[in-house]
Structures are given as structure tokens and as C-alpha cells.
Design a protein around this motif. Structure first.
Motif, short mmCIF file in Angstrom:
data_model
loop_
_atom_site.label_atom_id
_atom_site.label_comp_id
_atom_site.label_asym_id
_atom_site.label_seq_id
_atom_site.Cartn_x
_atom_site.Cartn_y
_atom_site.Cartn_z
N LYS A 9 18.51 13.14 30.93
CA LYS A 9 17.76 14.38 31.19
C LYS A 9 16.53 14.50 30.30
CE LYS A 9 21.56 17.00 33.19
NZ LYS A 9 22.32 18.27 33.20
N MET A 10 16.00 13.38 29.85
CA MET A 10 14.74 13.38 29.12
C MET A 10 13.71 12.67 29.99
SD MET A 10 16.12 12.48 25.27
CE MET A 10 14.50 12.56 24.55
N TYR A 11 12.58 13.31 30.22
CA TYR A 11 11.60 12.79 31.17
C TYR A 11 10.27 12.56 30.45
CZ TYR A 11 15.23 14.62 34.14
OH TYR A 11 16.45 14.88 34.70
N GLY A 12 9.88 11.30 30.41
CA GLY A 12 8.64 10.94 29.74
C GLY A 12 8.22 9.54 30.14
N PHE A 13 7.33 8.96 29.35
CA PHE A 13 6.76 7.66 29.71
C PHE A 13 7.82 6.57 29.75
CE2 PHE A 13 3.58 4.15 28.88
CZ PHE A 13 3.00 4.25 30.13
N LEU A 14 8.75 6.55 28.79
CA LEU A 14 9.77 5.50 28.75
C LEU A 14 10.68 5.57 29.97
CD1 LEU A 14 10.82 5.49 24.97
CD2 LEU A 14 9.45 3.79 26.19
N THR A 15 11.13 6.76 30.31
CA THR A 15 12.02 6.88 31.46
C THR A 15 11.27 6.64 32.77
OG1 THR A 15 11.71 9.29 31.34
CG2 THR A 15 13.72 8.38 30.38
N LEU A 16 9.98 6.96 32.81
CA LEU A 16 9.18 6.67 34.00
C LEU A 16 9.07 5.17 34.21
CD1 LEU A 16 7.37 7.52 36.34
CD2 LEU A 16 5.44 7.59 34.72
N ILE A 17 8.77 4.43 33.14
CA ILE A 17 8.68 2.97 33.26
C ILE A 17 10.02 2.39 33.65
CG2 ILE A 17 8.35 0.83 31.94
CD1 ILE A 17 6.12 2.19 30.44
N ASN A 18 11.11 2.91 33.09
CA ASN A 18 12.44 2.44 33.44
C ASN A 18 12.70 2.65 34.94
OD1 ASN A 18 15.24 1.57 32.21
ND2 ASN A 18 15.67 3.21 33.68
N TYR A 19 12.28 3.79 35.46
CA TYR A 19 12.44 4.07 36.89
C TYR A 19 11.64 3.07 37.72
CZ TYR A 19 11.52 6.23 41.41
OH TYR A 19 11.37 6.45 42.74
N TRP A 20 10.39 2.82 37.33
CA TRP A 20 9.58 1.84 38.07
C TRP A 20 10.24 0.46 38.07
CZ3 TRP A 20 4.53 3.54 35.21
CH2 TRP A 20 3.97 4.63 35.89
N LEU A 21 10.72 0.04 36.90
CA LEU A 21 11.34 -1.29 36.78
C LEU A 21 12.61 -1.38 37.62
CD1 LEU A 21 10.89 -1.90 32.95
CD2 LEU A 21 9.74 -3.15 34.78
N GLU A 22 13.35 -0.29 37.68
CA GLU A 22 14.64 -0.31 38.37
C GLU A 22 14.49 -0.12 39.88
OE1 GLU A 22 18.76 -0.64 38.68
OE2 GLU A 22 17.47 -0.96 36.94
N LYS A 23 13.57 0.77 40.29
CA LYS A 23 13.50 1.18 41.69
C LYS A 23 12.26 0.69 42.42
CE LYS A 23 17.31 3.57 41.47
NZ LYS A 23 18.54 3.10 42.18
N ARG A 24 11.16 0.42 41.71
CA ARG A 24 9.90 0.03 42.35
C ARG A 24 9.24 -1.11 41.57
NH1 ARG A 24 8.21 3.36 46.16
NH2 ARG A 24 6.04 2.71 45.92
N PRO A 25 9.93 -2.26 41.45
CA PRO A 25 9.43 -3.32 40.56
C PRO A 25 8.37 -4.23 41.18
CG PRO A 25 11.52 -3.98 41.51
CD PRO A 25 11.26 -2.58 42.00
N MET A 26 8.23 -4.23 42.51
CA MET A 26 7.34 -5.20 43.13
C MET A 26 5.87 -4.82 42.93
SD MET A 26 9.30 -6.35 46.64
CE MET A 26 9.23 -4.73 47.41
N ALA A 27 5.00 -5.83 42.98
CA ALA A 27 3.59 -5.61 42.70
C ALA A 27 2.94 -4.66 43.69
CB ALA A 27 2.85 -6.95 42.69
N ASN A 28 3.43 -4.68 44.95
CA ASN A 28 2.84 -3.76 45.94
C ASN A 28 3.39 -2.35 45.80
OD1 ASN A 28 5.40 -4.06 46.96
ND2 ASN A 28 4.77 -4.83 48.96
N GLU A 29 4.37 -2.15 44.90
CA GLU A 29 4.91 -0.82 44.64
C GLU A 29 4.34 -0.23 43.35
OE1 GLU A 29 9.37 -1.28 46.60
OE2 GLU A 29 9.01 -2.00 44.55
N THR A 30 4.37 -1.04 42.28
CA THR A 30 3.84 -0.62 40.98
C THR A 30 3.02 -1.78 40.41
OG1 THR A 30 5.93 0.58 40.69
CG2 THR A 30 4.46 0.47 38.78
N PRO A 31 1.74 -1.84 40.72
CA PRO A 31 0.94 -3.05 40.46
C PRO A 31 0.80 -3.44 39.00
CG PRO A 31 -0.17 -1.60 42.03
CD PRO A 31 0.98 -0.83 41.47
#
Length: 223
Positions: A9-31
Motif C-alpha cells: 500500500k505504498m505508491y511511488g516510483f519504486l512500486t511503479l517500476i515494479n508494476y511495469w516490470l511485472e505486468k508491462r515489461p515489453m518494449a512496446n508497452e514500456t519502452p
């Protein structure tokens, strides 16, 4: 991972990057994910840099091709044909992220593309080898069971064509047993970087491994 790191339940840059890596890792999703120091893919990049630094150090006339074993169609993609443009290859590797084209690892297709490239463009009398670096398991085509058997079948094709495969496994998820089997089948060798250590901690050991690879090559007259 979030709970274990104390970020529930902490929302910031680290958790955002973790979300990208876990859920949207492809280059066409998070370049721009190639810019983050995600492990163990960063270990692979460091190993590639060490490999090319060593090639320069020994001043060989080697040519190198780059194959990445995931692609938009689920196979592998040959990013560079055999070339002496080492810096260009290093740049491409640096700009690739975990799951760059898709989420899976088709090691067998990577070996296939490597063998195809060496047979099609390798100099006639040059010694041919593949350096297979991976931080994961062979889970393409279709599933991990078939992915492993497909990788072994392609390794057998390399062996049949007298192409040695030297394997480097990094991170906790690397299938080191498979890498060992591939290396043994092709008269290569294998090296493992433990998942809790950085490649830089193993740089001298890696350089020695690359020296072993280089020394494995017989002296031949090359057209």
C-alpha cells in the motif's frame, strides 16, 4: 515481492517500476525499461560487455553475430549478422530489456538461429562456436517441457555440425542443469554466476572463462 520488501500500500516510483516490470515489461508497452538496473538481465549485459572487452584485449580477428531468443513471433531474432562491429552489438544489447519482444525464452530457437548464421555466413575454415547467455528457463515453444527438449535437439544439431556451445547462466532462475547438458553435448563448457552476486564480483572468473573459450579454438588457416 511488494509485501516482502515492506512496500504494501505504498505508491511511488519504486512500486511503479515494479508494476511495469511485472505486468508491462515489453518494449512496446514500456519502452524505457532497458534503462533500469533490473536483475538478472543487467548481469547478462555486463557479461556481454566483458566478453567484447576480452575480444579486444586478445586482438583476435573474430566475427560475432547477435541472436536474441525471444521475438514478436515467439521464436528468436538475429539482430546482427556476423560482424566486427562490436560496439554496435553492445549498444543493441544495452537497449534490450527483459521480455523485450515477449515474456518467454526460446533457447532452442536462439541456438537454431546461431547455427544457421554460422553455417550460412561463417568463413569456410574458421572455428565456429556459440556463447549462450541466459537468466531463465527454456519455456518456448509451447511450454517448459517441450522448450527444454527443443533446446537439446538444436544443441544436437550444433554438435552434428561441430559447433561448440559455451553456456553462461546468471541469476536464480537460470536452468543450469540444461546449460550443463548443452555444453557437454557440444564439447563446450559452462559457467554459473550465482543470483545473489553481481557479475562484476565475478569479472576475473568470467574473463578466465572467456579465455578458456578462446583457447578452445584450434589454430587454422582461414580464407
Amino acid at each position: 515481492y511488494i509485501n516482502g520488501a515492506g512496500y504494501r500500500k505504498m505508491y511511488g516510483f519504486l512500486t511503479l517500476i515494479n508494476y511495469w516490470l511485472e505486468k508491462r515489461p515489453m518494449a512496446n508497452e514500456t519502452p524505457d525499461l532497458w534503462k533500469v538496473s533490473e536483475q538478472p538481465v543487467t548481469q547478462v549485459k555486463q557479461a556481454v560487455n566483458l566478453f567484447f572487452d576480452y575480444l579486444r584485449e586478445v586482438d583476435t580477428n573474430d566475427q560475432v553475430s547477435l541472436v536474441i531468443y525471444n521475438s514478436p513471433d515467439g521464436n528468436a531474432i538475429t539482430e546482427y549478422n556476423l560482424t566486427r562491429e562490436f560496439d554496435a552489438i553492445k549498444t543493441v544489447v544495452q537497449h534490450r530489456q527483459a521480455g523485450h519482444y515477449e515474456h518467454f525464452t526460446n533457447i532452442g530457437a536462439g541456438i537454431k538461429n546461431g547455427v544457421d548464421e554460422l553455417l550460412a555466413r561463417g568463413r569456410e575454415n574458421a572455428f565456429k562456436m556459440i556463447v549462450l547467455m541466459t537468466d531463465g528457463k527454456a519455456n518456448r515453444p509451447s511450454n517448459e517441457s517441450y522448450g527444454r527438449s527443443y533446446a537439446l535437439a538444436q544443441a544436437q544439431r550444433a554438435a552434428d555440425n561441430k559447433i561448440a556451445i559455451f553456456t553462461l547462466g546468471v541469476g536464480l532462475d537460470a536452468d543450469n542443469a540444461l546449460l550443463q547438458q548443452i555444453a557437454e553435448m557440444t564439447q563446450g563448457s559452462t559457467f554459473v554466476v550465482p543470483g545473489d552476486l553481481r557479475v562484476t564480483d565475478f569479472s576475473q572468473d568470467l574473463i578466465q572463462a572467456f579465455r578458456t573459450i578462446a583457447n578452445h579454438r584450434p589454430i587454422r588457416l582461414v580464407k
